[in-house]
Design a protein around this motif. Structure first.
Motif, mmCIF file in Angstrom:
data_model
loop_
_atom_site.group_PDB
_atom_site.id
_atom_site.type_symbol
_atom_site.label_atom_id
_atom_site.label_comp_id
_atom_site.label_asym_id
_atom_site.label_seq_id
_atom_site.Cartn_x
_atom_site.Cartn_y
_atom_site.Cartn_z
ATOM 1 N N PRO A 63 0.798 -1.229 0.000
ATOM 2 C CA PRO A 63 0.000 0.000 0.000
ATOM 3 C C PRO A 63 0.827 1.272 0.000
ATOM 4 O O PRO A 63 0.439 2.261 -0.617
ATOM 5 C CB PRO A 63 -0.836 -0.103 1.283
ATOM 6 C CG PRO A 63 -0.844 -1.540 1.629
ATOM 7 C CD PRO A 63 0.422 -2.125 1.088
ATOM 8 N N GLU A 64 1.980 1.253 0.643
ATOM 9 C CA GLU A 64 2.798 2.471 0.713
ATOM 10 C C GLU A 64 3.417 2.838 -0.633
ATOM 11 O O GLU A 64 3.859 3.963 -0.820
ATOM 12 C CB GLU A 64 3.877 2.350 1.791
ATOM 13 C CG GLU A 64 4.874 1.246 1.586
ATOM 14 C CD GLU A 64 4.459 -0.112 2.164
ATOM 15 O OE1 GLU A 64 5.330 -0.994 2.213
ATOM 16 O OE2 GLU A 64 3.295 -0.309 2.544
ATOM 17 N N LEU A 65 3.425 1.930 -1.582
ATOM 18 C CA LEU A 65 3.985 2.214 -2.906
ATOM 19 C C LEU A 65 2.928 2.549 -3.960
ATOM 20 O O LEU A 65 3.251 3.134 -4.999
ATOM 21 C CB LEU A 65 4.799 1.018 -3.410
ATOM 22 C CG LEU A 65 6.005 0.604 -2.579
ATOM 23 C CD1 LEU A 65 6.690 -0.595 -3.211
ATOM 24 C CD2 LEU A 65 6.969 1.757 -2.399
ATOM 25 N N ILE A 66 1.704 2.167 -3.703
ATOM 26 C CA ILE A 66 0.659 2.279 -4.727
ATOM 27 C C ILE A 66 0.463 3.716 -5.211
ATOM 28 O O ILE A 66 0.401 3.970 -6.413
ATOM 29 C CB ILE A 66 -0.665 1.666 -4.229
ATOM 30 C CG1 ILE A 66 -0.538 0.141 -4.279
ATOM 31 C CG2 ILE A 66 -1.848 2.139 -5.054
ATOM 32 C CD1 ILE A 66 -1.755 -0.617 -3.843
ATOM 33 N N GLY A 67 0.369 4.665 -4.299
ATOM 34 C CA GLY A 67 0.131 6.053 -4.690
ATOM 35 C C GLY A 67 1.196 6.603 -5.622
ATOM 36 O O GLY A 67 0.901 7.342 -6.548
ATOM 37 N N GLY A 68 2.432 6.210 -5.412
ATOM 38 C CA GLY A 68 3.524 6.687 -6.250
ATOM 39 C C GLY A 68 3.591 6.006 -7.606
ATOM 40 O O GLY A 68 4.207 6.525 -8.529
ATOM 41 N N LEU A 69 2.954 4.852 -7.731
ATOM 42 C CA LEU A 69 2.981 4.116 -8.995
ATOM 43 C C LEU A 69 1.843 4.499 -9.932
ATOM 44 O O LEU A 69 2.031 4.571 -11.140
ATOM 45 C CB LEU A 69 2.918 2.607 -8.733
ATOM 46 C CG LEU A 69 4.142 1.975 -8.112
ATOM 47 C CD1 LEU A 69 3.877 0.503 -7.790
ATOM 48 C CD2 LEU A 69 5.339 2.097 -9.034
ATOM 49 N N ARG A 70 0.673 4.717 -9.371
ATOM 50 C CA ARG A 70 -0.486 5.029 -10.211
ATOM 51 C C ARG A 70 -0.263 6.336 -10.953
ATOM 52 O O ARG A 70 0.069 7.352 -10.360
ATOM 53 C CB ARG A 70 -1.742 5.162 -9.355
ATOM 54 C CG ARG A 70 -2.192 3.875 -8.752
ATOM 55 C CD ARG A 70 -3.449 4.118 -7.941
ATOM 56 N NE ARG A 70 -3.823 2.938 -7.204
ATOM 57 C CZ ARG A 70 -4.592 2.949 -6.125
ATOM 58 N NH1 ARG A 70 -5.075 4.099 -5.665
ATOM 59 N NH2 ARG A 70 -4.894 1.833 -5.511
ATOM 60 N N ASN A 71 -0.478 6.291 -12.267
ATOM 61 C CA ASN A 71 -0.244 7.498 -13.057
ATOM 62 C C ASN A 71 -1.431 7.868 -13.950
ATOM 63 O O ASN A 71 -1.352 8.816 -14.719
ATOM 64 C CB ASN A 71 1.026 7.341 -13.895
ATOM 65 C CG ASN A 71 0.958 6.172 -14.847
ATOM 66 O OD1 ASN A 71 -0.111 5.708 -15.229
ATOM 67 N ND2 ASN A 71 2.115 5.684 -15.244
ATOM 68 N N GLY A 72 -2.507 7.095 -13.906
ATOM 69 C CA GLY A 72 -3.693 7.408 -14.688
ATOM 70 C C GLY A 72 -3.598 7.055 -16.158
ATOM 71 O O GLY A 72 -4.553 7.227 -16.901
ATOM 72 N N GLN A 73 -2.450 6.544 -16.593
ATOM 73 C CA GLN A 73 -2.250 6.191 -17.992
ATOM 74 C C GLN A 73 -2.064 4.689 -18.181
ATOM 75 O O GLN A 73 -2.821 4.061 -18.896
ATOM 76 C CB GLN A 73 -1.035 6.931 -18.564
ATOM 77 C CG GLN A 73 -1.209 8.425 -18.575
ATOM 78 C CD GLN A 73 -2.355 8.855 -19.472
ATOM 79 O OE1 GLN A 73 -2.494 8.356 -20.579
ATOM 80 N NE2 GLN A 73 -3.188 9.757 -18.991
ATOM 81 N N ASN A 74 -1.026 4.142 -17.563
ATOM 82 C CA ASN A 74 -0.774 2.709 -17.715
ATOM 83 C C ASN A 74 -0.748 1.952 -16.390
ATOM 84 O O ASN A 74 -0.740 0.737 -16.390
ATOM 85 C CB ASN A 74 0.529 2.450 -18.487
ATOM 86 C CG ASN A 74 1.758 2.856 -17.713
ATOM 87 O OD1 ASN A 74 1.773 3.881 -17.051
ATOM 88 N ND2 ASN A 74 2.804 2.062 -17.799
ATOM 89 N N ILE A 75 -0.757 2.661 -15.275
ATOM 90 C CA ILE A 75 -0.847 2.021 -13.964
ATOM 91 C C ILE A 75 -2.007 2.670 -13.224
ATOM 92 O O ILE A 75 -2.000 3.873 -12.948
ATOM 93 C CB ILE A 75 0.458 2.157 -13.154
ATOM 94 C CG1 ILE A 75 1.642 1.628 -13.965
ATOM 95 C CG2 ILE A 75 0.330 1.404 -11.835
ATOM 96 C CD1 ILE A 75 2.984 1.838 -13.307
ATOM 97 N N LEU A 76 -3.001 1.843 -12.894
ATOM 98 C CA LEU A 76 -4.270 2.326 -12.354
ATOM 99 C C LEU A 76 -4.632 1.565 -11.083
ATOM 100 O O LEU A 76 -4.033 0.526 -10.789
ATOM 101 C CB LEU A 76 -5.372 2.116 -13.402
ATOM 102 C CG LEU A 76 -5.090 2.679 -14.797
ATOM 103 C CD1 LEU A 76 -6.040 2.072 -15.807
ATOM 104 C CD2 LEU A 76 -5.199 4.182 -14.781
#
Length: 118
Positions: free
Chosen positions: A69-82
């Protein structure tokens, strides 16, 4: 561009696992699971982009993976990681395969998901 076949080949070579297809209603949904505990570490699905808040009319392949969970926010970019489609959005993310670099972070994310679900 990364394909579902690329993912399946990588899973077989690295983890000795092959996809299974447990959903009669969704025959193209492929589950990647551990051979010992049978837990999922990945799910490949074909969905319409609108289900993900994306533009487009043709179905696309996505890969759901577990993530800390601590990494999810930094990975999601709205394009290819959702946020994980049809999964716990606090612990799962979805990669849009045709928008993902096969030499990029996806293979590391698969390994992370594999280890998180042991």
């Amino acid at each position: 561009m990364l394909t579902r076949e690329d993912i399946f080949k990588h899973a077989k070579e690295k983890y000795g696992t092959s996809p299974d297809y447990p959903f009669k209603k969704f025959p193209n949904y492929a589950v990647l699971r551990h051979t010992t505990n049978r837990k999922w570490y990945g799910l490949v699905m074909n969905v319409f982009p609108e289900k993900l808040g994306l533009d487009g009319k043709e179905e696309i392949d996505i890969l759901n993976l577990k993530c800390p969970p601590e990494l999810i926010g930094g990975l999601r970019n709205g394009q290819n990681i959702l946020p994980g489609y049809h999964m716990d959005k606090e612990h799962w993310i979805s990669f849009v395969l045709d928008r993902t670099d096969p030499k990029g972070e996806i293979y590391n994310s698969i390994e992370q998901s594999f280890n998180l679900t042991k």
